[in-house]
Design an enzyme around this catalytic site. Structure first.
Site, PDB file in Angstrom:
ATOM      1  N   GLU A  49       0.865  -1.181   0.000  1.00 13.76           N
ATOM      2  CA  GLU A  49       0.000   0.000   0.000  1.00 13.76           C
ATOM      3  C   GLU A  49       0.900   1.230   0.000  1.00 13.76           C
ATOM      4  OE1 GLU A  49      -2.883   0.099   3.154  1.00 13.76           O
ATOM      5  OE2 GLU A  49      -4.092  -1.492   2.273  1.00 13.76           O
ATOM      6  N   ASP A  60      -5.639   9.399   9.563  1.00 16.86           N
ATOM      7  CA  ASP A  60      -4.302   8.994   9.963  1.00 16.86           C
ATOM      8  C   ASP A  60      -3.874   9.642  11.269  1.00 16.86           C
ATOM      9  OD1 ASP A  60      -3.609   7.297   7.728  1.00 16.86           O
ATOM     10  OD2 ASP A  60      -3.704   9.116   6.519  1.00 16.86           O
TER      11      ASP A  60
END
Length: 271
Positions: A49, A60
């Site tokens: 990824e 995040d």
């Protein structure tokens, strides 16, 4: 069959678990992204990824947010990330690459133009964090038409309706976010993950990768026991940030090898 699908089919045939490391493209050094991708593959990554840097990465935690900011400060854009994938493909046509990021850079390029550019670069899947599945059928079809797997997030809070929606439009695999919160958080609850996976499996005919909160071989193995694959991101970003430049690639490969060995030991100890 896509590269992601054939990778998971091969893993299933061997009774193995998938290992999906995440790194931010362009961090710590834009000139070394492709080198680090190869280091991940060498260590035993099944899928890579690759994070597309974005200025407001809301899902995040601080480690990946700061990584994204560092990459943006060095001028890394979606086009740079696609160019990195294309360079990676020059010597690795086997390891699937998934772009993970946010809608804004893709929408600026346009979904059709992005699909064409991603296909040309050799991208295998796309996970757009802020595309809810119930509004993403057209985007998913555009990706599939280009031979790219649209991958979606599910979370502990996902309703049966949302899971079913993902089941209709996703392909490749689904990414189950194991914690209510942001990436890199620490409190991993394997029992609650194990409790949620059957509800996903009954509605989504795809492998389930679990991420958020996996930091080492022990936590990776525990999660892999109850899922099809593990996703490790914050720890890798941290490792690259902290490593001396000359030893970074080797440390990355060794870290992935440790995780790979832990995953491959599942089932092996029974005999």
């Amino acid at each position: 069959m896509s590269r992601i699908q054939s990778t998971f089919a091969a893993l299933a045939a061997q009774g193995k678990k998938g290992l999906i490391p995440f790194m931010t493209a362009g961090d710590p050094d834009p000139a070394r992204t492709v080198e680090f991708m190869h280091a991940l593959a060498k260590g035993g990554a099944d899928v890579i990824e690759l994070g597309v840097p974005f200025s407001d990465p809301m899902a995040d935690g601080p480690v990946i947010q700061q990584s994204s900011e560092r990459a943006l400060a060095k001028g890394v854009s979606l086009r740079h990330v696609l160019a990195d994938v294309k360079r990676f493909r020059e010597s690795d046509d086997k390891t699937p690459v998934v772009l993970m990021g946010y809608a804004n850079p893709i929408e600026r390029m346009g979904a059709d133009a992005f699909a064409a550019a991603a296909k040309d670069a050799g991208v295998d899947g796309v996970l757009v964090v802020d595309y809810p599945p119930e509004e993403s059928a057209n985007f998913a079809e555009t990706m599939k038409a280009a031979g790219i797997d649209p991958i979606f997030l599910l979370a502990p809070t996902s309703t049966d309706e949302r899971i079913a929606e993902v089941g209709k439009i996703a392909s490749g695999y689904v990414y189950y976010v194991s914690l209510k919160g942001v990436t890199g958080a620490a409190n991993l609850d394997v029992l609650s993950i194990a409790g949620k996976i059957p509800a996903i499996k009954s509605r989504v005919p795809l492998p389930v990768g679990v991420g958020f909160g996996i930091r080492d071989a022990q936590s990776a193995r525990a999660v892999a026991e109850v899922s099809d694959a593990v996703v490790i991101g914050s720890r890798i970003v941290q490792l690259l940030e902290e490593a001396a430049p000359q030893s970074a690639a080797g440390k990355l490969t060794n870290f992935i090898k440790e995780i790979r060995q832990a995953l491959d030991s599942i089932g092996a100890t029974a005999g």
